[in-house]
Design a protein around this motif. Sequence first.
Motif, PDB file in Angstrom:
ATOM      1  N   LEU A   1       0.809  -1.215   0.000  1.00  9.09           N
ATOM      2  CA  LEU A   1       0.000   0.000   0.000  1.00  9.09           C
ATOM      3  C   LEU A   1       0.851   1.278   0.000  1.00  9.09           C
ATOM      4  O   LEU A   1       0.544   2.239  -0.716  1.00  9.09           O
ATOM      5  N   GLY A   2       1.932   1.284   0.787  1.00  6.22           N
ATOM      6  CA  GLY A   2       2.800   2.477   0.838  1.00  6.22           C
ATOM      7  C   GLY A   2       3.372   2.800  -0.535  1.00  6.22           C
ATOM      8  O   GLY A   2       3.471   3.974  -0.925  1.00  6.22           O
ATOM      9  N   LEU A   3       3.701   1.746  -1.281  1.00  6.44           N
ATOM     10  CA  LEU A   3       4.261   1.938  -2.628  1.00  6.44           C
ATOM     11  C   LEU A   3       3.191   2.510  -3.568  1.00  6.44           C
ATOM     12  O   LEU A   3       3.479   3.380  -4.405  1.00  6.44           O
ATOM     13  N   MET A   4       1.960   2.029  -3.430  1.00  7.36           N
ATOM     14  CA  MET A   4       0.858   2.535  -4.268  1.00  7.36           C
ATOM     15  C   MET A   4       0.628   4.016  -3.979  1.00  7.36           C
ATOM     16  O   MET A   4       0.420   4.813  -4.897  1.00  7.36           O
ATOM     17  N   HIS A   5       0.684   4.405  -2.700  1.00  3.83           N
ATOM     18  CA  HIS A   5       0.494   5.817  -2.338  1.00  3.83           C
ATOM     19  C   HIS A   5       1.626   6.673  -2.899  1.00  3.83           C
ATOM     20  O   HIS A   5       1.385   7.734  -3.488  1.00  3.83           O
ATOM     21  N   ALA A   6       2.866   6.218  -2.696  1.00  2.00           N
ATOM     22  CA  ALA A   6       4.018   6.998  -3.154  1.00  2.00           C
ATOM     23  C   ALA A   6       3.961   7.159  -4.673  1.00  2.00           C
ATOM     24  O   ALA A   6       4.224   8.241  -5.218  1.00  2.00           O
ATOM     25  N   SER A   7       3.583   6.085  -5.349  1.00  6.03           N
ATOM     26  CA  SER A   7       3.500   6.110  -6.806  1.00  6.03           C
ATOM     27  C   SER A   7       2.407   7.096  -7.258  1.00  6.03           C
ATOM     28  O   SER A   7       2.617   7.896  -8.183  1.00  6.03           O
ATOM     29  N   ALA A   8       1.260   7.055  -6.592  1.00 10.29           N
ATOM     30  CA  ALA A   8       0.161   7.969  -6.952  1.00 10.29           C
ATOM     31  C   ALA A   8       0.624   9.426  -6.824  1.00 10.29           C
ATOM     32  O   ALA A   8       0.391  10.247  -7.718  1.00 10.29           O
ATOM     33  N   LEU A   9       1.296   9.738  -5.735  1.00 10.82           N
ATOM     34  CA  LEU A   9       1.750  11.126  -5.516  1.00 10.82           C
ATOM     35  C   LEU A   9       2.801  11.530  -6.555  1.00 10.82           C
ATOM     36  O   LEU A   9       2.815  12.680  -7.015  1.00 10.82           O
ATOM     37  N   ALA A  10       3.639  10.570  -6.952  1.00 10.44           N
ATOM     38  CA  ALA A  10       4.694  10.871  -7.941  1.00 10.44           C
ATOM     39  C   ALA A  10       4.106  11.196  -9.313  1.00 10.44           C
ATOM     40  O   ALA A  10       4.780  11.784 -10.159  1.00 10.44           O
ATOM     41  N   LEU A  11       2.839  10.818  -9.528  1.00  3.81           N
ATOM     42  CA  LEU A  11       2.229  11.043 -10.841  1.00  3.81           C
ATOM     43  C   LEU A  11       1.542  12.401 -10.961  1.00  3.81           C
ATOM     44  O   LEU A  11       1.109  12.785 -12.049  1.00  3.81           O
ATOM     45  N   TRP A  12       1.451  13.143  -9.841  1.00  5.22           N
ATOM     46  CA  TRP A  12       0.743  14.437  -9.874  1.00  5.22           C
ATOM     47  C   TRP A  12       1.287  15.374 -10.965  1.00  5.22           C
ATOM     48  O   TRP A  12       0.509  15.924 -11.754  1.00  5.22           O
ATOM     49  N   PRO A  13       2.611  15.568 -11.065  1.00  2.00           N
ATOM     50  CA  PRO A  13       3.105  16.493 -12.093  1.00  2.00           C
ATOM     51  C   PRO A  13       2.735  16.066 -13.514  1.00  2.00           C
ATOM     52  O   PRO A  13       2.438  16.917 -14.365  1.00  2.00           O
ATOM     53  N   ALA A  14       2.722  14.757 -13.771  1.00  2.00           N
ATOM     54  CA  ALA A  14       2.387  14.289 -15.127  1.00  2.00           C
ATOM     55  C   ALA A  14       0.922  14.621 -15.446  1.00  2.00           C
ATOM     56  O   ALA A  14       0.606  15.107 -16.540  1.00  2.00           O
ATOM     57  N   PHE A  15       0.016  14.377 -14.479  1.00  4.06           N
ATOM     58  CA  PHE A  15      -1.399  14.680 -14.735  1.00  4.06           C
ATOM     59  C   PHE A  15      -1.580  16.188 -14.960  1.00  4.06           C
ATOM     60  O   PHE A  15      -2.326  16.613 -15.829  1.00  4.06           O
ATOM     61  N   LYS A  16      -0.886  16.990 -14.170  1.00  8.55           N
ATOM     62  CA  LYS A  16      -1.016  18.443 -14.328  1.00  8.55           C
ATOM     63  C   LYS A  16      -0.507  18.873 -15.709  1.00  8.55           C
ATOM     64  O   LYS A  16      -1.155  19.653 -16.403  1.00  8.55           O
ATOM     65  N   GLU A  17       0.632  18.316 -16.107  1.00  6.54           N
ATOM     66  CA  GLU A  17       1.186  18.689 -17.423  1.00  6.54           C
ATOM     67  C   GLU A  17       0.283  18.270 -18.562  1.00  6.54           C
ATOM     68  O   GLU A  17       0.190  18.950 -19.584  1.00  6.54           O
ATOM     69  N   MET A  18      -0.378  17.108 -18.411  1.00  2.59           N
ATOM     70  CA  MET A  18      -1.301  16.666 -19.475  1.00  2.59           C
ATOM     71  C   MET A  18      -2.459  17.655 -19.613  1.00  2.59           C
ATOM     72  O   MET A  18      -2.841  18.034 -20.725  1.00  2.59           O
ATOM     73  N   ALA A  19      -3.015  18.085 -18.480  1.00  2.33           N
ATOM     74  CA  ALA A  19      -4.124  19.050 -18.529  1.00  2.33           C
ATOM     75  C   ALA A  19      -3.641  20.372 -19.131  1.00  2.33           C
ATOM     76  O   ALA A  19      -4.342  21.002 -19.938  1.00  2.33           O
TER      77      ALA A  19
END
Length: 285
Positions: A51-69
Amino acid sequence: MHAFNLQAKPLSLADRLADLAVDALIDEADLSPKPALVDRRGNGAHTDLHLGLMHASALALWPAFKEMAEAALELGEVGVPLREAIGRIGREGEQAMLVTTNGVNTHRGAIWALGLLVTAAALQPKSIALCAARLALLDDRYAPKPLSHGAQVAQRYGARGAREEAQLGFPSVLQRGLPQLHKSRASGHGEQNARLDALLAIMTELADTCVLYRAGEPGLQAMQSGAQAVLDAGGSASLSGRRRLHELDQQLIELNASPGGAADLLAATLLLDRIERDGLSQGAF
Ligand SMILES: CC(C)(COP(=O)(O)OP(=O)(O)OC[C@H]1O[C@@H](n2cnc3c(N)ncnc32)[C@H](O)[C@@H]1O)[C@@H](O)C(=O)NCCC(=O)NCCS
Ligand SMILES: Nc1ncnc2c1ncn2[C@@H]1O[C@H](COP(=O)(O)OP(=O)(O)OP(=O)(O)O)[C@@H](O)[C@H]1O
């Protein structure tokens, strides 16, 4: 002078969409008990995920989602330039994920599905799924074409995978996940049970290439019929549904059949639900 700036800048649309995408991924990971998937109880059928890895991974993806928008807002229309821009950003996001997880695939399918939806929500909030489908249908000249697990399974079983689900406008989300989420909420089943029911509804029909790769057609059959059995028994809020859900969890773990694709599409369902509730969509998806 205060240590904190209390007059924070208002969030941009791209910030808000990236927030919603990461929230959807964290809600999906936290939701428990999910059959054979990583959740608050444990690692399901996975040896390399927690679970900790899933959370860390989700947070690491924030910049990519923002850049796509942001790319959607800047380029302003569906076309090859936008498709290739989000392809590049998606691959960079995947690299950020792999650095964070030390090489483990936590969210590959989710970057694809939620990336397309975030892009579409920034561009055409009135028809998000259709716009995402139009983007998914375009070819990205720069995308590598590896013999991924999904591609191997497509060859072997002729299954429709992540690409086709997006190209068809996410039928598992629009016709299964969201209607079940609304139905179970309306029955007063409680939010966590409604989300579990939405996951199960997606699992009843999906050709999940994670399951096919790990457990073949018997695994896929067990996933689809087991999910239907939970819903038929009254869903995850009922006692008999819970018993069936527990049996399904055990059975899928024994078969090593983790439904990662269904988990991604639940996250996509939760994202569209959040977009609607936050007033960022303008009508039907
Ligand atoms: C289309 C993608 C998902 C690759 O799919 P493919 O089936 O070839 O690969 P792979 O097996 O590695 O990953 C598939 C993942 O999708 C999910 N999934 C599995 N089955 C399904 C399904 N039926 N429907 C939706 N998602 C599914 C799972 O999480 C699985 O791990 C994508 O990673 C890709 O091609 N990216 C290229 C880079 C790019 O353009 N990125 C753009 C980001 S918007
Ligand atoms: N809660 C979750 N638990 C497990 N997988 C999830 C979860 N949420 C999403 N997934 C998705 O499942 C995929 C991981 O599944 P899996 O480990 O089977 O993929 P793989 O890397 O193709 O296979 P393998 O681990 O067998 O090499 C990720 O792409 C991710 O998007």
